[in-house]
Design a protein around this motif. Structure first.
Motif, PDB file in Angstrom:
ATOM      1  N   UNK A   1      -1.693  -0.399  68.311  1.00  9.35           N
ATOM      2  CA  UNK A   1      -1.183  -1.768  68.262  1.00  9.35           C
ATOM      3  C   UNK A   1      -0.135  -1.919  69.352  1.00  9.35           C
ATOM      4  N   UNK A   2      -0.445  -2.733  70.357  1.00 10.19           N
ATOM      5  CA  UNK A   2       0.481  -3.012  71.448  1.00 10.19           C
ATOM      6  C   UNK A   2       0.949  -1.724  72.145  1.00 10.19           C
ATOM      7  N   UNK A   3      -0.007  -0.837  72.433  1.00  8.44           N
ATOM      8  CA  UNK A   3       0.184   0.447  73.128  1.00  8.44           C
ATOM      9  C   UNK A   3       0.919   1.494  72.295  1.00  8.44           C
ATOM     10  N   UNK A   4       1.181   1.210  71.024  1.00  7.38           N
ATOM     11  CA  UNK A   4       1.730   2.208  70.102  1.00  7.38           C
ATOM     12  C   UNK A   4       0.552   2.810  69.351  1.00  7.38           C
ATOM     13  N   UNK A   5       0.471   4.125  69.318  1.00  8.24           N
ATOM     14  CA  UNK A   5      -0.612   4.811  68.633  1.00  8.24           C
ATOM     15  C   UNK A   5      -0.088   5.369  67.313  1.00  8.24           C
ATOM     16  N   UNK A   6      -0.797   5.040  66.240  1.00  4.96           N
ATOM     17  CA  UNK A   6      -0.466   5.509  64.902  1.00  4.96           C
ATOM     18  C   UNK A   6      -1.543   6.490  64.483  1.00  4.96           C
ATOM     19  N   UNK A   7      -1.145   7.664  64.021  1.00  3.40           N
ATOM     20  CA  UNK A   7      -2.077   8.702  63.616  1.00  3.40           C
ATOM     21  C   UNK A   7      -1.953   8.920  62.112  1.00  3.40           C
TER      22      UNK A   7
ATOM     23  N   UNK B   1       0.187 -10.512  69.510  1.00  3.74           N
ATOM     24  CA  UNK B   1      -0.384 -10.022  70.758  1.00  3.74           C
ATOM     25  C   UNK B   1      -1.645 -10.800  71.109  1.00  3.74           C
ATOM     26  N   UNK B   2      -1.965 -10.829  72.400  1.00 10.64           N
ATOM     27  CA  UNK B   2      -3.126 -11.571  72.867  1.00 10.64           C
ATOM     28  C   UNK B   2      -4.383 -10.716  72.957  1.00 10.64           C
ATOM     29  N   UNK B   3      -5.472 -11.346  73.364  1.00 10.57           N
ATOM     30  CA  UNK B   3      -6.756 -10.661  73.460  1.00 10.57           C
ATOM     31  C   UNK B   3      -6.754  -9.536  74.492  1.00 10.57           C
TER      32      UNK B   3
ATOM     33  N   UNK C   1       1.175  -4.799  63.293  1.00 11.89           N
ATOM     34  CA  UNK C   1       1.022  -6.186  63.714  1.00 11.89           C
ATOM     35  C   UNK C   1       2.356  -6.818  64.036  1.00 11.89           C
ATOM     36  N   UNK C   2       2.355  -8.148  64.007  1.00 10.12           N
ATOM     37  CA  UNK C   2       3.555  -8.887  64.372  1.00 10.12           C
ATOM     38  C   UNK C   2       3.794 -10.032  63.378  1.00 10.12           C
ATOM     39  N   UNK C   3       5.077 -10.265  63.114  1.00  7.46           N
ATOM     40  CA  UNK C   3       5.523 -11.417  62.328  1.00  7.46           C
ATOM     41  C   UNK C   3       6.713 -12.035  63.045  1.00  7.46           C
ATOM     42  N   UNK C   4       7.052 -13.247  62.666  1.00  5.67           N
ATOM     43  CA  UNK C   4       8.109 -13.983  63.361  1.00  5.67           C
ATOM     44  C   UNK C   4       9.526 -13.525  63.003  1.00  5.67           C
ATOM     45  N   UNK C   5       9.705 -13.003  61.768  1.00  5.46           N
ATOM     46  CA  UNK C   5      11.072 -12.648  61.363  1.00  5.46           C
ATOM     47  C   UNK C   5      11.075 -11.553  60.289  1.00  5.46           C
ATOM     48  N   UNK C   6      12.264 -11.087  59.969  1.00  8.78           N
ATOM     49  CA  UNK C   6      12.438  -9.994  59.005  1.00  8.78           C
ATOM     50  C   UNK C   6      11.962 -10.408  57.612  1.00  8.78           C
ATOM     51  N   UNK C   7      12.181 -11.649  57.236  1.00  7.98           N
ATOM     52  CA  UNK C   7      11.773 -12.116  55.911  1.00  7.98           C
ATOM     53  C   UNK C   7      10.256 -12.009  55.731  1.00  7.98           C
TER      54      UNK C   7
END
Length: 188
Positions: free
Chosen positions: A150-156, A115-117, A81-87
């Motif tokens: 997530x955002x075109x990154x695939x995690x296996x 990310x958007x819809x 996912x996404x967050x605004x900052x390192x903290x």
């Protein structure tokens, strides 16, 4: 006549809903039976995901401003996912690490805007393409590999042999639209 038609439509809708529930339940049972994890581990993973999500939602700024997804396979937890900052990323890591049952944590949360819809839709499509190719390949037991995009990154993720892992990565990398593949496997 109108009342009969409405009643008939209502009954058919109910029956259709029941059939869908039976099909979904059967699919879940088949999926659980083919999983390399024990039923107990599958239940534990579900519990970890719920508890971790609750822990994240209890941190007000993460609940309001972050987009974080939690996936657990055999106690290995993947955060995307996404967050605004390192903290905020560090806060999320600490919150999930404290959940009982978490053996290993892969924090793949990115710093940036949520990310958007349209991107989520594209990610779902990529996940389907990767999963389909994994299931179709004779050298990989695709039912034992969890695919998260997530955002075109695939995690296996999953419990796999090293050769299976490498083949799965190769398959995912060759899907048009996949920008990056990240392994979070547990090796047999």
């Amino acid at each position: 006549m109108m009342l009969r038609t409405i009643l008939l439509i209502s009954i058919l809708s109910l029956l259709q809903g029941c059939a869908a529930a039976v099909v979904a339940g059967t699919a879940s049972a088949v999926s659980a039976a083919n999983d390399r994890r024990t039923i107990g581990s599958q239940i534990d993973d579900n519990s970890i995901e719920i508890k971790a999500t609750i822990a994240l939602k209890q941190i007000q700024r993460l609940a309001k401003h972050a987009n974080i997804n939690v996936v657990s396979v055999n106690g290995t937890v993947l955060l995307t996912g996404q967050v605004a900052n390192v903290e905020m990323r560090t806060e999320a890591n600490k919150a999930v690490q404290s959940v009982i049952g978490v053996k290993k944590l892969f924090n793949q949360i990115r710093i940036g805007s949520n990310i958007g819809l349209a991107t989520k839709g594209h990610d779902t499509w990529l996940t389907s393409k990767v999963k389909t190719q994994l299931l179709a390949d004779d050298n990989v037991n695709g039912s034992n590999i969890k695919v998260v995009t997530e955002n075109a990154e695939v995690f296996l993720m999953g419990m796999v042999a090293p050769a299976e892992a490498e083949k799965a990565v190769e398959i995912a990398r060759n899907i048009h639209g996949v920008e990056k593949v990240v392994k979070a496997f547990e090796y047999l």
